[in-house]
Design an enzyme around this catalytic site. Structure first.
Site, PDB file in Angstrom:
ATOM      1  N   LYS A  84      28.586   4.496 -41.576  1.00  0.00           N
ATOM      2  CA  LYS A  84      28.205   5.743 -43.019  1.00  0.00           C
ATOM      3  C   LYS A  84      28.929   5.500 -44.230  1.00  0.00           C
ATOM      4  O   LYS A  84      28.004   6.670 -45.047  1.00  0.00           O
ATOM      5  CB  LYS A  84      28.781   6.650 -41.839  1.00  0.00           C
ATOM      6  CG  LYS A  84      29.015   8.597 -42.349  1.00  0.00           C
ATOM      7  CD  LYS A  84      29.460   9.489 -41.045  1.00  0.00           C
ATOM      8  CE  LYS A  84      29.343  10.626 -41.967  1.00  0.00           C
ATOM      9  NZ  LYS A  84      30.037  11.833 -41.520  1.00  0.00           N
ATOM     10  N   HIS A 116      -6.019 -13.643 -20.828  1.00  0.00           N
ATOM     11  CA  HIS A 116      -5.248 -12.400 -20.829  1.00  0.00           C
ATOM     12  C   HIS A 116      -4.954 -11.075 -19.728  1.00  0.00           C
ATOM     13  O   HIS A 116      -5.092 -10.740 -18.784  1.00  0.00           O
ATOM     14  CB  HIS A 116      -7.122 -11.771 -21.193  1.00  0.00           C
ATOM     15  CG  HIS A 116      -7.888 -11.866 -22.210  1.00  0.00           C
ATOM     16  ND1 HIS A 116      -7.296 -12.042 -22.986  1.00  0.00           N
ATOM     17  CD2 HIS A 116      -9.115 -12.764 -21.698  1.00  0.00           C
ATOM     18  CE1 HIS A 116      -8.252 -12.199 -24.191  1.00  0.00           C
ATOM     19  NE2 HIS A 116      -9.378 -12.441 -23.502  1.00  0.00           N
TER      20      HIS A 116
END
Length: 526
Positions: free
Chosen positions: A137, A278
């Site tokens: 922070k 695929h």
């Protein structure tokens, strides 16, 4: 000023890798070192000046070490804004801590090794995440490091900036820090939910560690990356890549599909090969040898197999490697490979060879996640399996022993083909696969058409669907799909059943002389 000098550092780590090198670097530049427990001892044993946090705060470690860094002199030193809180820090004798180096108790590793509930609880870090969040922070003033992987970046930054770090470095490290605490809390949340038997907790948390930034996603205009969850299920996330160029997004997706499919076949019983294109199997076969299984899988659809993914359920041997090397293949994945096989594949520099070290358990529980607009769909992995004792014969004619064996094989394959799915099988090999069609009859016809093409390519006198069996991943809503399979030459059918028109379909099967069994389980795959 965006550069912040490092004058005091707190080092408290569970992973000691690289700690001494970093501590010596800092000490040589006059940085005061604070530390705790084993980290402090290791640093001191190397003759590097270090001060215990308990001595610094004037408050002893207590409650078996649960309370040691949860103190105003620590969190004030991390959270204090140097341009606003200087008076308060001076009034309460709180010194600034400019660098925090913390990595957390090994909670994930503790769970992975199967530790009991209380041991896992004791490996939930409290002080570490609290300090990390405080420092992140306040990253305008504080540098936070949560992984040994970033030690070098900090040392290089300090060396280049007269003992200071840049704001860009601190911001990047703060983002890494919050990612780490988020993934840590996610692991704890998921484990706790599992302990309580809560499969679908009120709040879903998903965490992963980036393994690889990919060249692009499904298409070149999409960005992509590969993340690993920490699950030790054998597959693309655990595999070692021995050779070949970097795996793409589509390679990873297809390889996962192929390896999960081939794992359906017990290597103790028979060699098995799955060829995927695929994300759909275009050839699956079992045989007495791996090379023969590959040849039979390839025969199902040699056109689609070009540029495909090949998965084996046993060690890749030299004969099989030589067969695979005859056509262009993107990826081979297997539990292992012989030296001969590795040497043969090495001759194909672009062919990726992945060794997973084992097979995933197709019956193991697990979860799958799919993103949708604004949310996620979460479900249990499809680990359902059908065995002969669970089949229900619904036609006048029961399947023969050969048909029954092929029916079970076919239904196991169709579980891994995109819906709507029709799979023709003959003698332990797919001979036609119809995938992803909007109607089941179209899947049946496409699979038959591909069998005709395969017969022509292989020089067969007729399509191998003649005398085959057929599997459907879900029920036939009408008799037309079943009749299309009969026209292709299928003699027996396996399907879940459950349609309002089941009797109509059964009657059609009887009229065509087909044997048909119901499984009571469907395998939609979207």
């Amino acid at each position: 000023m965006t550069d912040q000098p490092i004058r005091r550092a707190l080092l408290s780590v569970s992973d000691k890798a690289g700690l001494i090198e970093l501590a010596r670097f800092l000490a040589d530049r006059g940085v005061e070192l604070l530390s705790t427990g084993g980290s402090a001892k290791l640093i001191a044993d190397e003759g590097i000046p270090v001060r215990e946090v308990a001595d610094y705060t004037g408050f002893p470690e207590m409650m078996d070490g649960r309370v040691k860094t949860l103190h105003p002199k620590v969190h004030g030193g991390l959270l204090g804004l140097r341009d606003k809180h200087a008076d308060a820090m001076a009034q309460h004798e709180i010194g600034a801590i400019d660098l925090l180096v913390v990595n957390l108790y090994p909670f994930e590793a503790t769970v992975a090794r199967g530790a009991d509930f209380e041991t896992c609880i004791e490996n939930i870090d409290i002080g570490g995440p609290a300090m990390i969040r405080s420092a992140a922070k306040n990253h305008h003033f504080v540098t936070v490091v949560v992984s040994p992987d970033d030690y070098r970046a900090v040392m290089d930054d300090m060396a280049a900036n007269n003992g200071a770090t840049t704001l860009a470095t601190r911001r990047r490290l703060a983002a890494v820090a919050y990612g780490r605490t988020a993934s840590y809390d996610s692991a704890i949340s998921g484990w706790f939910a599992g302990q309580l038997g809560d499969t679908f907790p009120e709040r879903l948390t998903i965490a992963g560690t980036r393994r690889q930034t990919l060249r692009y996603g499904e298409n070149p205009h999409q960005q992509a990356a590969f993340y690993v969850s920490g699950d030790e299920r054998p597959g693309v996330a655990t595999a070692r890549q021995l050779q070949g160029k970097e795996l793409s997004y589509n390679n990873l997706n297809d390889t996962d599909a192929a390896y999960e499919a081939v794992a359906e076949f017990d290597p103790a019983e028979t060699p098995a090969v799955v060829i995927v294109k695929h994300a759909n199997p275009c050839g699956v076969a079992i045989a007495p040898s791996m090379a023969e299984a590959y040849r039979r899988a390839l025969a199902c659809d040699p056109v689609s197999a070009f540029g495909g993914i090949i998965a084996l359920n046993r060690t890749l041997d030299g004969e099989t490697a030589a067969e695979i090397a005859k056509i262009f293949t993107e990826v081979i994945i297997a539990p292992d490979a012989t030296d001969e096989a590795r040497e043969i594949i090495a001759g194909k520099k672009n062919l990726r060879l992945l060794l997973a070290g084992g097979l995933p358990d197709p019956a193991a529980p697990g979860m799958t996640v799919k993103s949708v607009a604004g949310g996620y769909l979460l479900q249990n992995r499809d680990n359902g399996r059908v065995f002969r004792e669970g089949l229900k014969v619904v036609t006048k004619r029961a399947p023969t022993e050969r048909e029954l064996t092929d029916l079970l094989f076919a239904f196991r394959v169709c579980k891994h083909v995109k819906s709507n799915t029709i799979v023709y099988v003959k003698d332990g090999a797919t001979v036609g696969v119809g995938a992803g069609q909007m109607s089941r009859v179209d899947s049946a016809r496409i699979a038959a058409r591909k069998a005709i093409d395969a017969a022509e390519a292989n020089g067969y006198p007729e399509p191998l669907t003649k005398g085959s069996v057929v599997a459907s991943d879900a029920f036939f809503p009408f008799a037309d799909g079943l009749l299309a399979a009969a026209d292709a030459g299928a003699t027996a059918v396996i399907q879940p059943g459950g349609s309002m028109r089941d009797q109509e379909v059964i009657d059609a099967a009887d009229a065509a002389g087909l044997a048909m069994v119901f499984t009571g389980m469907r395998h939609f795959r979207h």
